[in-house]
Scaffold this active site. Sequence first.
Site, short mmCIF file in Angstrom:
data_model
loop_
_atom_site.label_atom_id
_atom_site.label_comp_id
_atom_site.label_asym_id
_atom_site.label_seq_id
_atom_site.Cartn_x
_atom_site.Cartn_y
_atom_site.Cartn_z
N HIS A 1 19.98 -13.52 38.59
CA HIS A 1 18.64 -12.92 38.77
C HIS A 1 18.70 -11.40 38.91
O HIS A 1 17.96 -10.80 39.68
CB HIS A 1 17.93 -13.52 39.99
CG HIS A 1 17.74 -15.01 39.91
ND1 HIS A 1 16.78 -15.59 39.10
CD2 HIS A 1 18.38 -16.03 40.53
CE1 HIS A 1 16.85 -16.91 39.22
NE2 HIS A 1 17.80 -17.20 40.07
N ASN B 1 11.27 -21.38 39.84
CA ASN B 1 11.61 -21.04 38.46
C ASN B 1 10.39 -21.27 37.56
O ASN B 1 9.41 -21.88 37.99
CB ASN B 1 12.77 -21.89 37.95
CG ASN B 1 14.12 -21.46 38.51
OD1 ASN B 1 14.37 -20.27 38.73
ND2 ASN B 1 15.00 -22.42 38.74
#
Length: 517
Positions: free
Chosen positions: A56, A129
Amino acid sequence: MSRQYTLAEGQPQPSNSSSVQLRNGHGGGHVLLQDTQLIETLAHFSRERIPERVVHAKAAGAYGYFEATHDVSDLTDASFLNTIGKKTKVLLRVSTVGPERGSADTIRDVHGWGMKLYTDEGNLDWVFNNTAVFFIRDPIKFPSVNRAHKRHPRTNMPDADMFWDFHVGNPEGTHQLLHLFSDRGTPASIRHLNAYSGHTYTFTKSDGSFRYIKVHIKTRQGVKNLTAAEATRLAGTDPDHLVRDLFDAIEAKNYPQWDIFVQVLEPEQAEKFNINIFDMTKVWPHADVPLRPIGRLTLDTNPRNYFADIEQAAFSPSNMVPGWGPSADPMLQARMFAYPDAARYRLGVNYQQLPTNKAVVPVYVPTQRDGFMTFGDNYGDDPNYVNSMLRPTTFKKNVVQAATTLSEKHEKWTLEMANAFTTTVTPEDYVQATALWHVLGREEGHQDHLVENLADSIAGVTHAGLLQEVYKVFANVDKQLSARIQAAVEAKKKGQADKVNAIAGSSGTDKHAMHTK
């Protein structure tokens, strides 16, 4: 208001654009070690970067607010949901997962949704997500799935053999692969992106009752995706496309919004449900567990400083508030350790004291003090130890005991379900992937795009035996899907071979021509 340049300790400085030198009259000079401003400037520059997130790393971020839109008092005591119209400040960070911070953000990838709600009962983090499922359900595989998606340790390049070897060995994630290689793997913008908790959480009440929930965040702008060709073009022409799109929209006061829903299962329903509710590779069918609206998210403020607001932000599913709880989902349980541990490594043990992570309510944790970069009075002379619940410390007696919410009977069932996770993959693991394949067939061209995107990746596999195993995995989803993938891969490999032969032949002709001259 005018400002004067100073050193970090506050001493005024006449200029910040020149160093102190002894000049020789010919344009040269000797820099003096006494120039504290120069030394501090150079030393700070060498230390400006903090460790990059292992996953990320590339992200966009913005501030906004969550507004409760429906009464859910029958489900939870959470304060931020207890009044229709109540607003809670939010920080949102949306990221790719595998690539580095400087990578193109339109690359095919899962997109993380890190959202911090600064509630009046402490910070609540939603670490979600843009897909409702995941590649694995056993947390011990978490480092491996991410390594398989990153760079090969020898070549330092993404590697199709490595990627597909992992997923052939862990086919429970085939459902997620279909999401990733469909057009959903290349969203057109963050404003047109949905998000999902994936994990099972719980809504809790002070009377001891609880429900299992999954969260769905639906864009009000409509879902829009890029084709592989569009995503590749943008990766070369505007690698910050997703970051730019969100920033520009907010600057133009075109504030994006999302509606937020939960799926709700009573404990008795969960025990009889036809799938393991703690399995992150499965969704709860909406026909069985409908969506119930709870709120709306609006983004309306860009960060003033990206590093301070977004790069230093830390999110963890362990950050919860009264009324919101975990479940026995093994992936969730592991992430509740891994995420704050990553923040401690990346930002330091006192990362919660940074302004972007700091709660808006009073914090009192006198057993958590000292360490690098401690701000404030470090709890003064309050004791830094605790006594037993039977005899609180003489000096501080403010002790609060949390209520237990699960019954012993249900805890036994929960343990049995959690212990059911094994490496065994059954035909049941392909059912939802097969359903998704047929759903994609209702959208014109979507199945074709999925096959083409999969073939582009699989064509990079160099081991013939591994190729056959990949085809077998997709045959378990749908034999037609597998056959189409195989035909597309063989066509691509033939095209690649013809191109190599053509280049080699051309090179040979050129050499012969030069020799005859």
